[in-house]
Structures are given as C-alpha cells and as structure tokens.
Write a protein that holds these residues in place. Structure first.
Motif, PDB file in Angstrom:
ATOM      1  N   ARG A 147       0.813  -1.221   0.000  1.00  0.00           N
ATOM      2  CA  ARG A 147       0.000   0.000   0.000  1.00  0.00           C
ATOM      3  C   ARG A 147       0.846   1.270   0.000  1.00  0.00           C
ATOM      4  NH1 ARG A 147      -2.242   0.521   4.628  1.00  0.00           N
ATOM      5  NH2 ARG A 147      -1.250  -1.200   5.736  1.00  0.00           N
ATOM      6  N   MET A 148       2.167   1.100   0.107  1.00  0.00           N
ATOM      7  CA  MET A 148       3.088   2.225   0.272  1.00  0.00           C
ATOM      8  C   MET A 148       2.565   3.159   1.369  1.00  0.00           C
ATOM      9  SD  MET A 148       5.850   1.972  -1.308  1.00  0.00           S
ATOM     10  CE  MET A 148       6.575   0.814  -2.485  1.00  0.00           C
ATOM     11  N   ASP A 149       2.310   2.542   2.519  1.00  0.00           N
ATOM     12  CA  ASP A 149       1.722   3.214   3.676  1.00  0.00           C
ATOM     13  C   ASP A 149       2.846   3.656   4.620  1.00  0.00           C
ATOM     14  OD1 ASP A 149       0.543   3.808   6.176  1.00  0.00           O
ATOM     15  OD2 ASP A 149      -1.154   2.497   5.756  1.00  0.00           O
ATOM     16  N   VAL A 150       3.088   4.949   4.687  1.00  0.00           N
ATOM     17  CA  VAL A 150       4.181   5.485   5.504  1.00  0.00           C
ATOM     18  C   VAL A 150       3.940   5.246   6.994  1.00  0.00           C
ATOM     19  CG1 VAL A 150       5.317   7.603   6.248  1.00  0.00           C
ATOM     20  CG2 VAL A 150       4.901   7.204   3.829  1.00  0.00           C
ATOM     21  N   ASP A 151       2.717   5.443   7.457  1.00  0.00           N
ATOM     22  CA  ASP A 151       2.425   5.253   8.884  1.00  0.00           C
ATOM     23  C   ASP A 151       2.659   3.806   9.310  1.00  0.00           C
ATOM     24  OD1 ASP A 151       1.744   7.917   9.175  1.00  0.00           O
ATOM     25  OD2 ASP A 151      -0.382   7.574   8.751  1.00  0.00           O
ATOM     26  N   ALA A 152       2.202   2.870   8.485  1.00  0.00           N
ATOM     27  CA  ALA A 152       2.407   1.445   8.785  1.00  0.00           C
ATOM     28  C   ALA A 152       3.892   1.104   8.748  1.00  0.00           C
ATOM     29  CB  ALA A 152       1.634   0.577   7.796  1.00  0.00           C
ATOM     30  N   ALA A 153       4.601   1.693   7.796  1.00  0.00           N
ATOM     31  CA  ALA A 153       6.041   1.442   7.692  1.00  0.00           C
ATOM     32  C   ALA A 153       6.771   1.949   8.931  1.00  0.00           C
ATOM     33  CB  ALA A 153       6.597   2.111   6.442  1.00  0.00           C
ATOM     34  N   PHE A 154       6.362   3.106   9.436  1.00  0.00           N
ATOM     35  CA  PHE A 154       7.024   3.664  10.613  1.00  0.00           C
ATOM     36  C   PHE A 154       6.769   2.811  11.853  1.00  0.00           C
ATOM     37  CE2 PHE A 154       7.247   6.899  14.129  1.00  0.00           C
ATOM     38  CZ  PHE A 154       8.632   7.009  14.101  1.00  0.00           C
ATOM     39  N   LYS A 155       5.589   2.214  11.949  1.00  0.00           N
ATOM     40  CA  LYS A 155       5.305   1.318  13.077  1.00  0.00           C
ATOM     41  C   LYS A 155       6.251   0.116  13.065  1.00  0.00           C
ATOM     42  CE  LYS A 155       0.404   2.484  13.609  1.00  0.00           C
ATOM     43  NZ  LYS A 155      -1.005   1.996  13.468  1.00  0.00           N
ATOM     44  N   GLU A 210      12.321   1.811   5.682  1.00  0.00           N
ATOM     45  CA  GLU A 210      13.034   3.016   5.237  1.00  0.00           C
ATOM     46  C   GLU A 210      12.853   3.244   3.736  1.00  0.00           C
ATOM     47  OE1 GLU A 210      17.024   2.268   6.435  1.00  0.00           O
ATOM     48  OE2 GLU A 210      16.669   2.765   8.541  1.00  0.00           O
ATOM     49  N   TYR A 211      12.850   2.151   2.965  1.00  0.00           N
ATOM     50  CA  TYR A 211      12.678   2.296   1.516  1.00  0.00           C
ATOM     51  C   TYR A 211      11.288   2.821   1.181  1.00  0.00           C
ATOM     52  CZ  TYR A 211      16.507  -1.134   1.842  1.00  0.00           C
ATOM     53  OH  TYR A 211      17.658  -1.810   2.173  1.00  0.00           O
ATOM     54  N   ILE A 212      10.285   2.363   1.927  1.00  0.00           N
ATOM     55  CA  ILE A 212       8.911   2.829   1.706  1.00  0.00           C
ATOM     56  C   ILE A 212       8.825   4.332   1.973  1.00  0.00           C
ATOM     57  CG2 ILE A 212       6.518   2.681   2.540  1.00  0.00           C
ATOM     58  CD1 ILE A 212       7.154  -0.303   3.225  1.00  0.00           C
ATOM     59  N   ILE A 213       9.403   4.746   3.096  1.00  0.00           N
ATOM     60  CA  ILE A 213       9.379   6.157   3.461  1.00  0.00           C
ATOM     61  C   ILE A 213      10.151   6.985   2.432  1.00  0.00           C
ATOM     62  CG2 ILE A 213      10.155   7.832   5.196  1.00  0.00           C
ATOM     63  CD1 ILE A 213       9.583   5.597   7.305  1.00  0.00           C
ATOM     64  N   TYR A 214      11.264   6.440   1.954  1.00  0.00           N
ATOM     65  CA  TYR A 214      12.064   7.128   0.939  1.00  0.00           C
ATOM     66  C   TYR A 214      11.257   7.317  -0.342  1.00  0.00           C
ATOM     67  CZ  TYR A 214      15.550   7.698  -2.759  1.00  0.00           C
ATOM     68  OH  TYR A 214      16.248   8.141  -3.851  1.00  0.00           O
ATOM     69  N   PHE A 215      10.535   6.275  -0.759  1.00  0.00           N
ATOM     70  CA  PHE A 215       9.743   6.390  -1.987  1.00  0.00           C
ATOM     71  C   PHE A 215       8.636   7.428  -1.844  1.00  0.00           C
ATOM     72  CE2 PHE A 215       5.721   4.913  -4.006  1.00  0.00           C
ATOM     73  CZ  PHE A 215       6.006   5.381  -5.278  1.00  0.00           C
TER      74      PHE A 215
END
Length: 235
Positions: A147-155, A210-215
């Motif tokens: 989903r390229m979900d930044v919030d989920a990635a940060f968790k 980190e890659y998700i957040i970077y994208f």
C-alpha cells in the motif's frame, strides 16, 4: 501506491511494467514470509521434511530476486525513470535484496536444525517468541509495501528496538546455560547463531520500512534516530 506513481504515465506499457514488478515483489515476499514462518516452527518441531522444504524454497527465492533485478535494470535502461519513478525502482531493488537475505536466514536455520538433530539443545522458547515477532514484522512491512503506507512502515520501523531487546535477553539466557553446563557450548553456539540471524531479520524489515518512506516522502532516513524520523514524517 497507485495514486503516487501508477496510472499517470503516457505510456500504458510503462504502467504495466511497474505493476508487474510490484506484483513480483509481493509474490517473493509472500514466499519468504512462508519460509521464515516454517523455519521458526521447525525449531521446536524438528521436522526434517519441513526443514528440507525450506532449503528447496530458497532456490526459488534466489531465482525471483535475479528475475526482478533484471526487470528493474531493463526499466532503468529503457524508460530512464526520474523522480518518484526512479525512487520506486530503487526501493524495489533494495527491498528484494533484503527479502533474499531473510530467505537465507530461514535456509540457515533449517540447515542448523538438520545438522543438530537428536542433539541436546538449550530451551528455545525465548527464541521462538522473537522469531514470531520478526515474522509479524515481515508480514506488516510487506503489507505496508503493498500500500506504500508510511504510517504502517514507521510502526514496523519502531518494532526493531523490541527485537533488539529480546535478542539481548536471549544472549543472557544462553550465557547462563553455558556456565551451568559447559558441555552444551557447541549446541549453544548454534542457537546463538540462529538468534543473531533472527535479530538481523528485524533489521532488514526496518530497512524495507526506510525504503517505503524514501519512496513516498523522498527522504532518506537512514542513520537518524527515531525522534528525528517522527518529526520528519509529521511535516
């Protein structure tokens, strides 16, 4: 993800290529998740058939990494992507590398179980708990990637601290076990290697976050602390 990069290119073929690669990454991720989950189970079950299946599966994971990497190389050469498109391709290349390494961990755990069958080993309850934690991290980060979900990635990014604490606890348990029974040292060292490998799985899940957040954000958050990352994402 669709709103960020797919569906806005003049070339419909470019869209199809990006979508195809994304799907391939998810298939590879699902296979690695299954492989890791089985590796955790085999620690306690000592099922040699499952252990051998994990080893066989690793060949498929390796092949998928090569195929996806080649697809990304073709896109770079043919499409010369820029901005978010380039970030997406780079994130995919890095993600499949970490997924392949996680598959290697599962493979090595399976081989360790086979090599040490019928030998007395330290209690593995704590390591199984840490293993379950890393499987959950992998599942969640793959979901965030889809989903390229930044919030989920940060968790997921934050969860690695807990895995590190669990690893430190296991080290203390194993040290105590060796002191109480020096004859157990060879088996303890094998368990120690597995514990370290699982701790690295947590690190690799954090990498994918980190890659998700970077994208999505266009920000490289490597080598900065959690508070700084939180502040960056809140802007």
């Amino acid at each position: 993800m669709d709103n960020l990069t797919l569906g806005r290119h003049i070339s419909g073929q470019f869209n199809a290529e990006l979508e195809s690669i994304r799907n391939q990454v998810m298939v590879m991720g699902g296979l690695v998740e299954e492989q890791l989950n089985s590796a955790i189970e085999v620690l306690s079950s000592q099922d040699m058939d499952v252990a051998n299946k994990i080893i066989d599966t690793d060949k498929s994971v390796n092949s998928m990494e090569v195929a996806i990497d080649e697809s990304c190389t073709r896109i770079i050469a043919k499409r010369q992507p820029a901005a978010s498109d380039l970030r997406l391709v780079m994130a995919i290349i890095k993600t499949i590398t970490d997924l392949e390494r996680i598959g290697d961990v599962a493979d090595r755990i399976a081989r360790t179980v086979i090599e040490n069958r019928n030998k007395k080993s330290p209690p593995l309850v704590s390591m199984e708990n840490m293993g379950r934690h890393t499987v959950k991290m992998l599942h969640d980060v793959l979901d965030a990637f889809a989903r390229m979900d930044v919030d989920a990635a940060f968790k997921v990014y934050q969860e690695d601290v807990k895995v590190d604490r669990e690893y430190e606890s296991i080290i203390r348990e194993l040290m105590t076990y060796m002191m109480e029974d020096p004859r157990s040292i060879p088996q303890v060292l094998n368990v120690l290697w597995c514990a370290r490998a699982l701790e690295r799985v947590g690190d690799r899940c954090q990498n994918i976050s980190e890659y998700i957040i970077y994208f999505v954000k266009g920000k490289d958050i490597r080598h900065i602390n959690h508070d700084e990352v939180r502040d960056l994402l809140s802007k």
